[in-house]
Design a protein around this motif. Structure first.
Motif, PDB file in Angstrom:
ATOM      1  N   LEU A  39       0.826  -1.208   0.000  1.00  0.00           N
ATOM      2  CA  LEU A  39       0.000   0.000   0.000  1.00  0.00           C
ATOM      3  C   LEU A  39       0.859   1.257   0.000  1.00  0.00           C
ATOM      4  CD1 LEU A  39      -2.764  -1.124   2.518  1.00  0.00           C
ATOM      5  CD2 LEU A  39      -3.114  -0.553   0.110  1.00  0.00           C
ATOM      6  N   ARG A  44       0.298   5.627  -0.612  1.00  0.00           N
ATOM      7  CA  ARG A  44      -0.648   5.806   0.483  1.00  0.00           C
ATOM      8  C   ARG A  44       0.081   5.824   1.823  1.00  0.00           C
ATOM      9  NH1 ARG A  44      -6.115   4.634   0.312  1.00  0.00           N
ATOM     10  NH2 ARG A  44      -6.991   4.363  -1.771  1.00  0.00           N
ATOM     11  N   ALA A  46       0.068   4.256   4.832  1.00  0.00           N
ATOM     12  CA  ALA A  46      -0.453   3.061   5.484  1.00  0.00           C
ATOM     13  C   ALA A  46       0.123   2.935   6.885  1.00  0.00           C
ATOM     14  CB  ALA A  46      -0.117   1.823   4.658  1.00  0.00           C
ATOM     15  N   ALA A 119      -5.176   2.362   5.532  1.00  0.00           N
ATOM     16  CA  ALA A 119      -4.642   3.300   4.543  1.00  0.00           C
ATOM     17  C   ALA A 119      -5.774   4.197   4.076  1.00  0.00           C
ATOM     18  CB  ALA A 119      -4.023   2.552   3.363  1.00  0.00           C
ATOM     19  N   ALA A 121      -7.847   7.342   2.307  1.00  0.00           N
ATOM     20  CA  ALA A 121      -7.738   7.951   0.982  1.00  0.00           C
ATOM     21  C   ALA A 121      -6.781   9.131   1.038  1.00  0.00           C
ATOM     22  CB  ALA A 121      -9.113   8.415   0.502  1.00  0.00           C
ATOM     23  N   PRO A 122      -6.041   9.383  -0.027  1.00  0.00           N
ATOM     24  CA  PRO A 122      -5.135  10.531  -0.043  1.00  0.00           C
ATOM     25  C   PRO A 122      -5.888  11.818   0.265  1.00  0.00           C
ATOM     26  CG  PRO A 122      -4.724   9.112  -1.922  1.00  0.00           C
ATOM     27  CD  PRO A 122      -5.961   8.584  -1.253  1.00  0.00           C
ATOM     28  N   HIS A 242      -6.431   3.753  -7.422  1.00  0.00           N
ATOM     29  CA  HIS A 242      -5.415   4.785  -7.207  1.00  0.00           C
ATOM     30  C   HIS A 242      -4.949   5.357  -8.549  1.00  0.00           C
ATOM     31  CE1 HIS A 242      -2.229   6.815  -4.891  1.00  0.00           C
ATOM     32  NE2 HIS A 242      -1.449   6.570  -5.949  1.00  0.00           N
ATOM     33  N   ASP A 252     -10.763   4.254   1.057  1.00  0.00           N
ATOM     34  CA  ASP A 252      -9.934   3.793   2.168  1.00  0.00           C
ATOM     35  C   ASP A 252      -9.686   2.291   2.014  1.00  0.00           C
ATOM     36  OD1 ASP A 252     -10.317   6.351   3.019  1.00  0.00           O
ATOM     37  OD2 ASP A 252     -11.236   5.830   4.945  1.00  0.00           O
TER      38      ASP A 252
END
Length: 404
Positions: A39, A44, A46, A119, A121-122, A242, A252
């Motif tokens: 991840l 991300r 993580a 992880a 979401a950005p 992604h 997520d």
């Protein structure tokens, strides 16, 4: 169709190469760290969250079955004492059956450390619409541990047990209830031969169940091929989303610890985040056993009383299956619980995915099966994203309640 840069078959083989990934074991932790690194490779953030759980589901059920046998035997010479013990056994087992937070029988089993890999979401997106995206969150979840693989009495019974489960849990409760009734009749003065014959059937059933459950509780974990397949598809889906992010969804990812132990890690994560999401702002897509066959979405979950999946999610699945007939996807009633059950109990829309292979202890990975499941889920997320977009006519508008 979006093509993922992460091959689920390669990742599944990496996980299978980590043997005996029992819930709360060092092997499970190594597998979780492997997925965390994957991840992180997607960019991300993580993180690993350690938690303490009691993963021996079979051990707790063995205690209930054992108490039932002792209570049944005691009820012959001492009906009132036997009745009291049987009532206690039934009351202690009901929280296990209902999935309640307080499970007294689980306190009699060993506590182990497991971990969730989380992880989110950005937070920053290139087109500046992160606020809109975060108004609806899709949580992709899977486990990486492996269930026990008994080798003695429980092994030849396992195909039958898989067919009866989740009714096996319910039948254990029914057997205890039957013994409560027979012991109650004895306490009221009924001591006929017919009552003894009736009492013998659930007693023998509980005795066999106690032996089999104890063996399962002490058995080492298997290779976990099917569970590795589910985790691999989940991460491949996260990679695909992604690379081509949905317009209206924040994605997520959760690798839940002790997934094969009544979804213990997922249960803890949902409990921690139940105030962070409203039901109309979140959907949970979980992955269970994936090895060979065709994609299947579970219409419901539950060890006794089944909770049906959200109707809009079921309708979206049916629509994707109709538009993509080559994938061979269809609905399945499912047996027992899955990672989708804890969020569903909280009131969140959730859906469990698996494949139709059903290979059990002899499961083998089916490369095309994992890819078909991935393609189906990519199309499903796209359909959900369109649904959310149609429900939000303007930027900043709340997501429509029809997605609940």
């Amino acid at each position: 169709m979006i093509r993922a840069r992460m091959d689920p078959n390669d990742l599944a083989r990496e996980l299978v190469a980590i043997p005996r990934r029992a819930p709360g074991s060092d092997a499970e932790r190594r597998a979780a760290l492997r997925l965390r690194d994957r991840l992180a490779g997607l960019g991300r953030a993580a993180a690993v969250e350690t938690l303490w759980v009691r993963p021996s589901v079979a051990g707790a059920a063995a205690w209930a079955a054992g108490l039932g046998v002792v209570g049944s035997v005691l009820a012959v010479p001492e009906p009132r004492a036997g009745l009291a013990l049987l009532v206690v056994a039934l009351l202690l087992y009901l929280p296990e059956l209902a999935g309640l937070r307080m499970r007294p029988l689980r306190r009699l089993t060993r506590e182990r450390a497991t971990q969730n890999v989380v992880a989110p979401a950005p937070g920053a997106l290139s087109d500046g619409d992160s606020a809109e995206r975060r108004r609806f969150t899709l949580v992709i979840a899977a486990g990486c541990d492996a269930p026990p693989r008994p080798r003695g009495l429980a092994r030849p019974l396992s195909p039958v047990a898989r067919r009866l489960w989740p009714s096996g849990r319910a039948w254990l409760a029914v057997a205890l209830l039957a013994l409560v009734v027979t012991a109650g009749l004895r306490a009221l003065g009924d001591d006929g031969r017919g009552l003894g014959a009736v009492q013998l059937v659930p007693t023998v059933a509980l005795l066999l169940a106690a032996v089999g459950l104890l063996e399962v509780a002490l058995a080492p974990a298997g290779e976990g091929v099917r569970e590795a397949g589910g985790a691999a598809v989940a991460l491949a889906l996260a990679a695909a989303l992604h690379d081509a992010p949905p317009r209206h969804l924040g994605v997520d990812v959760l690798i839940a610890g002790a997934a094969s132990a009544d979804a213990a890690g997922m249960e803890r994560w949902v409990r921690t985040h139940r105030r962070a999401f409203r039901a109309e702002e979140v959907a949970v897509l979980t992955f269970g056993a994936c090895d060979a066959g065709h994609p299947r979405w579970r219409t419901g979950d539950g060890p006794a009383l089944r909770l049906r999946a959200h109707p809009r999610l079921l309708a979206l699945c049916a629509g994707v299956a109709e538009r993509e007939p080559a994938l061979g996807a269809s609905a399945t009633a499912g047996r027992g619980g899955s990672l989708a059950l804890p969020p569903r109990r909280t009131g969140w829309p959730s859906l469990g995915m698996e494949t139709s292979g059903g290979g059990g202890r002899d499961a083998v990975l089916g490369p095309e099966a994992l890819r078909r499941t991935l393609d189906f889920c990519v199309a499903l997320v796209a359909a959900l994203d369109d649904e959310i977009g149609r429900g939000a006519p303007g930027r900043g508008a709340p997501v429509a309640s029809r997605t609940r």
